[in-house]
Design a protein around this motif. Structure first.
Motif, PDB file in Angstrom:
ATOM      1  N   GLY A 107       0.813  -1.213   0.000  1.00  0.00           N
ATOM      2  CA  GLY A 107       0.000   0.000   0.000  1.00  0.00           C
ATOM      3  C   GLY A 107       0.844   1.259   0.000  1.00  0.00           C
ATOM      4  N   VAL A 108       1.930   1.255   0.760  1.00  0.00           N
ATOM      5  CA  VAL A 108       2.848   2.398   0.752  1.00  0.00           C
ATOM      6  C   VAL A 108       3.426   2.583  -0.655  1.00  0.00           C
ATOM      7  CG1 VAL A 108       5.046   3.266   1.656  1.00  0.00           C
ATOM      8  CG2 VAL A 108       3.414   2.164   3.201  1.00  0.00           C
ATOM      9  N   ALA A 109       3.830   1.463  -1.289  1.00  0.00           N
ATOM     10  CA  ALA A 109       4.353   1.544  -2.655  1.00  0.00           C
ATOM     11  C   ALA A 109       3.305   2.090  -3.619  1.00  0.00           C
ATOM     12  CB  ALA A 109       4.819   0.160  -3.107  1.00  0.00           C
ATOM     13  N   VAL A 157      -1.511   5.227   5.332  1.00  0.00           N
ATOM     14  CA  VAL A 157      -1.787   4.458   4.123  1.00  0.00           C
ATOM     15  C   VAL A 157      -3.159   4.899   3.638  1.00  0.00           C
ATOM     16  CG1 VAL A 157      -2.025   2.153   3.116  1.00  0.00           C
ATOM     17  CG2 VAL A 157      -0.449   2.507   5.026  1.00  0.00           C
ATOM     18  N   SER A 158      -3.313   5.056   2.348  1.00  0.00           N
ATOM     19  CA  SER A 158      -4.556   5.614   1.813  1.00  0.00           C
ATOM     20  C   SER A 158      -5.760   4.756   2.178  1.00  0.00           C
ATOM     21  CB  SER A 158      -4.468   5.750   0.293  1.00  0.00           C
ATOM     22  OG  SER A 158      -4.397   4.479  -0.327  1.00  0.00           O
ATOM     23  N   LEU A 212       4.821   3.847  -6.912  1.00  0.00           N
ATOM     24  CA  LEU A 212       5.725   2.783  -7.331  1.00  0.00           C
ATOM     25  C   LEU A 212       4.967   1.562  -7.836  1.00  0.00           C
ATOM     26  CD1 LEU A 212       8.231   2.919  -4.320  1.00  0.00           C
ATOM     27  CD2 LEU A 212       8.568   3.883  -6.612  1.00  0.00           C
ATOM     28  N   LEU A 213       3.712   1.425  -7.386  1.00  0.00           N
ATOM     29  CA  LEU A 213       2.885   0.279  -7.750  1.00  0.00           C
ATOM     30  C   LEU A 213       1.499   0.825  -8.120  1.00  0.00           C
ATOM     31  CD1 LEU A 213       2.595  -2.935  -5.489  1.00  0.00           C
ATOM     32  CD2 LEU A 213       0.913  -2.251  -7.178  1.00  0.00           C
ATOM     33  N   LYS A 223      -8.698   2.691   8.999  1.00  0.00           N
ATOM     34  CA  LYS A 223      -8.589   2.865   7.544  1.00  0.00           C
ATOM     35  C   LYS A 223      -7.349   3.660   7.147  1.00  0.00           C
ATOM     36  CE  LYS A 223     -13.595   2.501   6.896  1.00  0.00           C
ATOM     37  NZ  LYS A 223     -13.508   1.064   6.579  1.00  0.00           N
ATOM     38  N   GLY A 224      -6.227   3.299   7.772  1.00  0.00           N
ATOM     39  CA  GLY A 224      -4.948   3.868   7.375  1.00  0.00           C
ATOM     40  C   GLY A 224      -4.524   5.111   8.134  1.00  0.00           C
TER      41      GLY A 224
END
Length: 350
Positions: free
Chosen positions: A87-89, A268-269, A94-95, A259-260
């Protein structure tokens, strides 16, 4: 809440400790169930503490027991941490597309040819990749026909036998080697050791201690961007993995529940957190490396919208949205987990 009933529930958990030894000798770990020569440890392990845990209700810790501040191995709960790193990526660009084949952005590590070239990030995160090969010398075949108490389906073959593979995305199988391959892909995607990213992006914003660690196999080192780095596994099947306290695990559970968000910051979104909890089409009891209590199939005594991170040896992080609760318990006999959870709910609702 009935405090007496809650204390009795905790006493029940303490009375039903896992049968694993506390000193890692004898009956300890899951590598012992593997066919030789893979029934051995490849990374460091250490002694464990007693049945321990903590319960957080609406952001307030209402109970702790055992040694909640002790950093113990958490086995496959680390898989959920890999999903958070994905999730961070994603949030960093990046992803950008989970349905994109992994080999598009990460080449040269086993996603370039044949059916492996069709494997997407979503396949790896949902354990439907059917990726074929070896990761640091361990063949994924060793975990074919893997049997888990919570998957509800008895494998038709013997563990480690050469089960015919299917097209990526069409078959669900819990496979630690494929998870380690996901970890390796994320390492290449970030270009930095995953424990560093996890510490900066997740643990520090959550307010966690510095007592946790994430270690790899003794031979899982490579050169990356001019630096010698270690790839880390998504569990402790063959040693290594995440050692962390119940208290810090609860902070990560709170991040999932909220939720992040951690300490007022979107770590995290929310969109990624929704994806993590969404059902896999062919395995609705599973999301992105989290267990879903679909139709109360895994734990009949708890609500269907409950989400779990589960590790061998009786390690559970339970997120229960209806009561705004996070519960962490370590080293309970998994056969008694549902009974323990049910007792906690009854105590909270009285």
């Amino acid at each position: 809440m009935n405090r007496s009933d809650l204390e009795q529930a905790i006493a029940f958990a303490i009375a039903h400790e896992t049968g694993w030894s506390r000193d890692t000798k004898g009956t300890w770990g899951i590598h012992l169930d593997d066919p030789p020569p893979w029934n051995r440890l490849l990374g460091p392990v250490h002694a464990r503490g007693p049945v321990s845990g903590t319960i957080v209700l609406a952001g307030e810790t209402i109970a702790s027991w055992g040694e909640p501040g002790r950093a113990d191995l958490t086995f496959s709960v680390a898989k959920t941490y890999l999903a958070l790193l994905a999730g961070v990526a994603h949030d960093r660009g990046l992803l950008p597309d989970v349905d994109e084949p992994v080999g598009v952005r990460v080449g040269g590590i086993g996603f370039d040819k044949g059916a492996n070239a069709q494997v997407t990030w979503a396949h790896l995160l949902q354990q439907t990749s059917e990726w074929e090969g070896e990761c640091f010398g361990v063949p994924e075949q060793v975990d074919r026909y893997r049997a888990l108490a919570f998957q509800g389906v008895v494998p038709s073959g013997r563990k480690g036998d050469p089960r015919p593979l299917r097209a990526p995305g069409t078959y669900w199988e819990y496979n630690d080697v494929r998870i380690n391959q996901l970890s390796l892909a994320l390492l290449h995607l970030f270009g930095r050791p995953l424990p560093e990213i996890f510490g900066e992006a997740i643990m520090e914003p959550a307010g966690a201690s510095s007592d946790w660690r994430w270690e790899g196999y003794d031979h899982a080192w490579l050169e990356l961007n001019g630096r010698r780095v270690q790839s880390v596994p998504g569990g402790s099947h063959w040693g290594g993995g995440v050692s962390i306290s119940s208290v810090d695990q609860a902070l990560i559970g709170q991040l999932l529940l909220d939720k992040g968000i951690a300490n007022g910051r979107q770590v995290v979104s929310a969109a990624w957190m929704e994806r993590m909890g969404a059902p896999c089409a062919i395995a609705p009891f599973y999301g992105y490396l989290v267990w879903r209590n679909h139709q109360q199939r895994i734990f009949p005594g708890v609500p269907e919208d409950s989400v779990f991170a589960i590790g061998a040896g009786g390690s559970f992080t339970w997120i229960e949205p209806g009561r705004r609760m996070v519960l962490v318990v370590r080293w309970i006999d998994a056969a008694f987990a549902d009974a323990f959870f049910s007792r906690v709910l009854r105590a909270l609702d009285r």
